[in-house]
Design an enzyme around this catalytic site. Structure first.
Site, PDB file in Angstrom:
ATOM      1  N   HIS A 126       1.521   4.322   6.335  1.00 19.20           N
ATOM      2  CA  HIS A 126       1.672   4.638   5.150  1.00 19.20           C
ATOM      3  C   HIS A 126       0.318   6.259   5.147  1.00 19.20           C
ATOM      4  CE1 HIS A 126      -0.495   0.908   4.873  1.00 19.20           C
ATOM      5  NE2 HIS A 126      -1.638   1.760   3.914  1.00 19.20           N
ATOM      6  N   ASP A 165       0.475  -1.287   0.188  1.00 15.19           N
ATOM      7  CA  ASP A 165       0.010   0.075  -0.183  1.00 15.19           C
ATOM      8  C   ASP A 165       0.586   1.334   0.244  1.00 15.19           C
ATOM      9  OD1 ASP A 165      -2.776   1.015  -0.508  1.00 15.19           O
ATOM     10  OD2 ASP A 165      -3.135   0.747   1.649  1.00 15.19           O
TER      11      ASP A 165
END
Length: 974
Positions: free
Chosen positions: A380, A111
């Site tokens: 993230h 991701d």
């Protein structure tokens, strides 16, 4: 994307682990992979029953539950620092190894928005056998898919090449979620538990978007759909195995409905495998890579190029998040730096002061609160600025809480060492400039967390110009005081400090005792200049000089004009201006900018028509203050630059200090849908070639690329710590203390995005409160170094770390009127043996992790099997040491050489070293027993290999370029 707030996440994560464990126990064929340890640990510590814990252990042993990556979070790769990536991996791995004897060997980095070339090196050093990524540029992925090049051996570091390479799998265009289109129904498929809604799940158990259940009537159609997708994907890879990810964000919170439907489908396909031409089985990442590895194919090598930036379509360049929430990015880095200082400070205290009165267990908990917060924000959707305001506040609160804890710990250690009566309170604030109480006599303790001798300035607020500074022995210390930038009622006191490695000094600040020892900076104000009329006047130049540079300002514009590097007498034309990209927020009108994306609708527009200038000059510091106004009559400014040049008196090593031009910016509050940049234009012939770093670890070359669409945004890159432009003779380096987007949009130019404030009506963003309406004022700092390449080469690594790890200042009140201190402190500061490494090495970690696991793997596994590992006190005897070589092979004739380090001598100030064990990056493997898979390539046709480094004989280690070496060190107990 994981945008959630804590209570919702805990409820969701608890449901996932509780229901998945229950379902795995019901069917031997079922499997599951789990990534982020932060959520698993919260479930394990707060929710899991003894039965569930036993089941987890059994499932891990059977290989049906597998932890991949195993860090606290799935960290971002673009804007994080390598030290913080290592920290969060070490935190997660330590927990897994201590609790289960389990060591992750595969990644699942699906991701993060783009992939860094640091990551393959990191995961190889951690003992991983293969690495898996997904988000890379759409056009590049399409090309790799067509040519079956989605799998390769990646040599992330040019200096380590095949020694730390890793097999890498890029997910195809379907990425990491099951495709949910069903050709035979308008309902979605494969996501039978629907979409998670927490913390208020529906009372009737019917969640939004629950997929069409598998029945006898539709199982054949379901199977056809699944098989068609599997075959489409099989064509893009070289082996007959297809990794088909089953799940997505926020799935498996009701695992029973998920597994029962999956079972029906898997069984049906396998019963009809002759007809379908495929068989299907539940698998973990390890099962998949094992199958590919056993094919024994020869793989292509990818060199040290990264996959940044990342675009998902022509107008979707994910380069906005390099700057989003700049304040959060800044505090995350200050927190990381404070943690680094606190770790080595505490480690030294434990070993140098065994009789000390501080409770070590409590101290470790204080450090752990900051380890946890710094690890967590590397997510993230954390430091990237791609979270909702509520989640951003959670990250900030956790960071601030941890920072206060570590500041308190450092202060209490200082008190304990000095056996001072507890009448001098220690107070400190943790934001930007630390400040004590400016209107009283006080002392400051300044700790240098780097393993080099440092000469620098620390800044303290005082209430008067009449001030003197003395050292521990009562000698006067060079200092300069001048009117503060911040307010009219306080003064900035610059104190010149010279401190050896991992040591501290104490300075007394006395107000108005008749003996003024600090120089007083004088102010010179220039008339505000109208930029629109400057061209008509004859040029009047105004130089500011120190031993290394002459910086020239143009009095007609109050802007910088040129910089001369005095040693070579080279002059570079040099101007700086603030501009703004105006961006669209209405999806009906075209591409938008948001937390993730940057989509400028035209060239950047200059923000000011008038500039004010004030110069504060003194014998140590010259500060040039420029204020940028929208026009000649404006009252307020949104932009300011404070540029500082330092002069160092005889007898001090001023090389680093003299060779940097320090700039602090004040930007904001911005208007909506504006992205603020500082553009620096020079006459260097750079061919529009830019260099930026990957995670403060290695440099990447960034040639300017012309695209049909969105060229500006697609030529933005992350600068985590370093960026530079150069021509044949001269280089201009920028060093940063937080991440920014940078670009070179013209020859001789470099621009840095400093701040963003956006709003858009894209439904998904609005629903998740991701509109980045950030009205803050940000105060980033950038250091400039200008000079011949050879000179900048010797300076930029140490300077970058000196900016990252500025000294920690702790304040205390002076009691009584004598600046005399207890003898012990004088002895302490004078006779301590400093910890010092050569300038091409960095002491990356010196800490007491506290994990209780055995270094001997067989023994660790045995003690877990026998359930001998009871919750006990932390282990304070094991010290974690990491040493990193800062240079690439061939980068510098001297600094790129391997370095021999005698660990016993390096650490003699802490005590007598008895044993040293060399470990993998996160500490869980003995490097002598770590055997990673060797994937065949044309250059290296052999298959298996032992990944051993030459280990230390007699405590002497040779550290080669770019190596990061990790050790457990044990001292003789006093």
């Amino acid at each position: 994307f994981f945008f959630f707030f804590q209570e919702s996440m805990h409820a969701y994560a608890a449901n996932v682990y509780t229901t998945v464990i229950e379902e795995l126990m019901k069917g031997k064929q079922r499997k599951f992979i789990a990534v982020e340890q932060e959520f698993f640990r919260l479930w394990w510590d707060m929710v899991a029953t003894d039965t569930q814990k036993q089941q987890v252990r059994q499932l891990l042993q059977e290989g049906r539950l597998e932890f991949v990556i195993g860090g606290q979070v799935m960290h971002d790769e673009a804007v994080t620092l390598i030290d913080d990536q290592i920290l969060q991996l070490t935190e997660g791995h330590g927990f897994l190894y201590e609790t289960f004897g389990f060591r992750p060997q595969f990644s699942w980095h699906v991701d993060p928005f783009g992939a860094s070339a640091t990551t393959p090196t990191l995961f190889a050093l951690a003992g991983f056998n293969a690495h898996l990524i997904s988000r890379i540029d759409y056009d590049l992925k399409a090309d790799m898919q067509k040519t079956k090049k989605l799998q390769f051996v990646w040599q992330g570091s040019p200096s380590l090449s095949e020694r730390q390479e890793i097999f890498t799998h890029v997910m195809d265009q379907y990425s990491y979620c099951t495709p949910s289109q069903l050709p035979f129904s308008n309902r979605s498929g494969f996501f039978w538990n629907g979409f998670a809604t927490f913390p208020d799940p529906p009372k009737d158990g019917v969640y939004p978007n629950m997929s069409l259940p598998v029945t006898d009537a539709n199982v054949h159609l379901y199977a056809q759909t699944m098989v068609a997708n599997i075959k489409e994907r099989a064509a893009w890879f070289q082996t007959g195995e297809v990794l088909w990810p089953w799940g997505c964000d926020k799935q498996f919170f009701n695992a029973s409905v998920q597994y029962s439907n999956m079972d029906l489908l898997v069984d049906y396909i396998n019963k009809h495998s002759a007809e379908f031409g495929v068989t299907v089985q539940y698998a973990t990442v390890s099962d998949y890579f094992q199958a590919v590895y056993s094919r024994n194919l020869t793989w292509k090598i990818r060199d040290s190029q990264d996959f940044l930036p990342y675009s998902t379509e022509p107008f979707q360049a994910w380069t906005g998040f390099y700057t989003s929430r700049s304040a959060l990015k800044g505090i995350a880095r200050r927190a990381s730096s404070l943690l680094y200082a606190g770790e080595s400070f505490f480690t030294q205290y434990v070993w140098k002061h065994p009789e000390g009165s501080i409770c070590k267990c409590k101290a470790l908990k204080q450090l752990q609160s900051l380890r946890w917060a710094v690890s967590e924000v590397q997510h993230h959707d954390g430091i990237t600025g791609t979270e909702s305001p509520k989640v951003k506040d959670m990250y900030l609160n956790n960071l601030m809480y941890g920072m206060v804890n570590v500041k308190k710990l450092m202060a209490s250690i200082i008190f304990d060492i000095n056996t001072a009566k507890k009448n001098g309170e220690v107070y400190s604030s943790v934001y930007t400039k630390d400040s004590g109480k400016p209107d009283v006599d006080q002392y400051v303790v300044v700790y240098n967390p780097l393993a080099w001798n440092i000469t620098t300035f620390v800044t303290v607020s005082v209430s008067s110009e009449a001030v003197s500074v003395y050292d521990e022995l009562g000698y006067s210390v060079p200092a300069q005081v001048q009117m503060s930038v911040e307010s009219q009622s306080t003064y900035d006191l610059y104190i010149l400090v010279a401190i050896s490695g991992l040591s501290y000094r104490k300075y007394n600040i006395k107000l108005s005792d008749g003996k003024q020892s600090a120089f007083i900076g004088s102010s010179m104000k220039f008339k505000r200049r109208d930029l629109t009329r400057a061209a008509q006047q004859s040029r009047r130049l105004f130089p500011v000089v120190n031993n290394c540079y002459q910086v020239v300002f143009d009095q007609n514009t109050n802007l910088m004009h040129s910089i001369t590097e005095r040693e070579t007498n080279q002059t570079v034309q040099f101007t700086q201006e603030f501009l703004e990209y105006h961006v669209n927020g209405d999806t009906k009108k075209g591409p938008i900018s948001d937390n993730y994306l940057f989509a400028p609708n035209a060239s950047a527009v200059p923000v000011s028509k008038a500039v004010g200038l004030e110069v504060m000059s003194g014998s140590l510091v010259t500060e040039i203050r420029q204020y940028f106004f929208s026009n000649v009559t404006s009252q307020d400014y949104v932009y300011a630059v404070y540029t500082r040049l330092y002069s160092v008196p005889e007898g001090y090593d001023g090389k680093l200090l003299c060779h940097r031009i320090e700039q602090e910016y004040s930007v904001g509050p911005l208007e909506l849908n504006r992205e603020a940049i500082l553009r620096t234009s020079t006459n260097l012939n750079t061919q529009q070639l830019l260099y930026t770093d990957n995670n403060g670890y290695q440099m990447q070359q960034r040639p300017f690329k012309a695209y049909v669409n969105n060229t500006v945004a697609r030529n933005y890159y992350p600068m985590v710590q370093t960026a530079y432009i150069e021509d044949d003779s001269t280089r201009l380096m920028l060093l940063a203390e937080r991440a920014h987007g940078v670009s070179s949009q013209g020859n001789g130019q470099v621009e840095v995005m400093l701040h963003r404030r956006l709003w858009n009506n894209f439904e998904w963003n609005v629903n998740n409160n991701l509109t980045l309406n950030d009205s803050s004022v940000v105060r980033p700092v950038i250091w400039l170094i200008l000079g011949p390449r050879a000179l900048t080469n010797t300076l930029y690594r140490t300077s970058g770390l000196a900016l990252e790890h500025r000294p920690v200042v702790i304040f205390g009140a002076l009691s009584g009127d004598k600046p005399k201190l207890p003898r012990q402190l004088q002895q302490n500061s004078v006779q301590d043996v400093p910890v010092t490494v050569p300038p091409n090495l960095h002491l990356q970690t010196l800490s007491i992790p506290g994990w209780r696991y055995s270094s001997d793997h067989a023994e660790q596994v045995r003690s877990i099997r026998m359930a001998k590992q009871k919750q006990g006190d932390a282990d304070f005897s094991r010290v974690l040491l990491r040493i990193r070589h800062l240079y690439e092979v061939g980068e510098d004739p001297v600094l790129s050489q391997p370095v021999m380090v005698d660990l016993k001598s390096l650490l003699k100030g802490l005590g007598s070293v008895v044993t040293v064990e060399e470990r993998s990056l996160t500490g869980t493997w003995d490097v002598n027993t770590l055997e990673r898979w060797k994937w065949k390539t044309a250059q290296y046709p052999g298959k298996r290999f032992f990944n051993s480094t030459e280990t230390s004989q007699d405590f002497i280690v040779t550290v080669h370029p770019k190596e990061i070496r990790t050790f457990f060190v044990y001292f003789q107990v006093q």
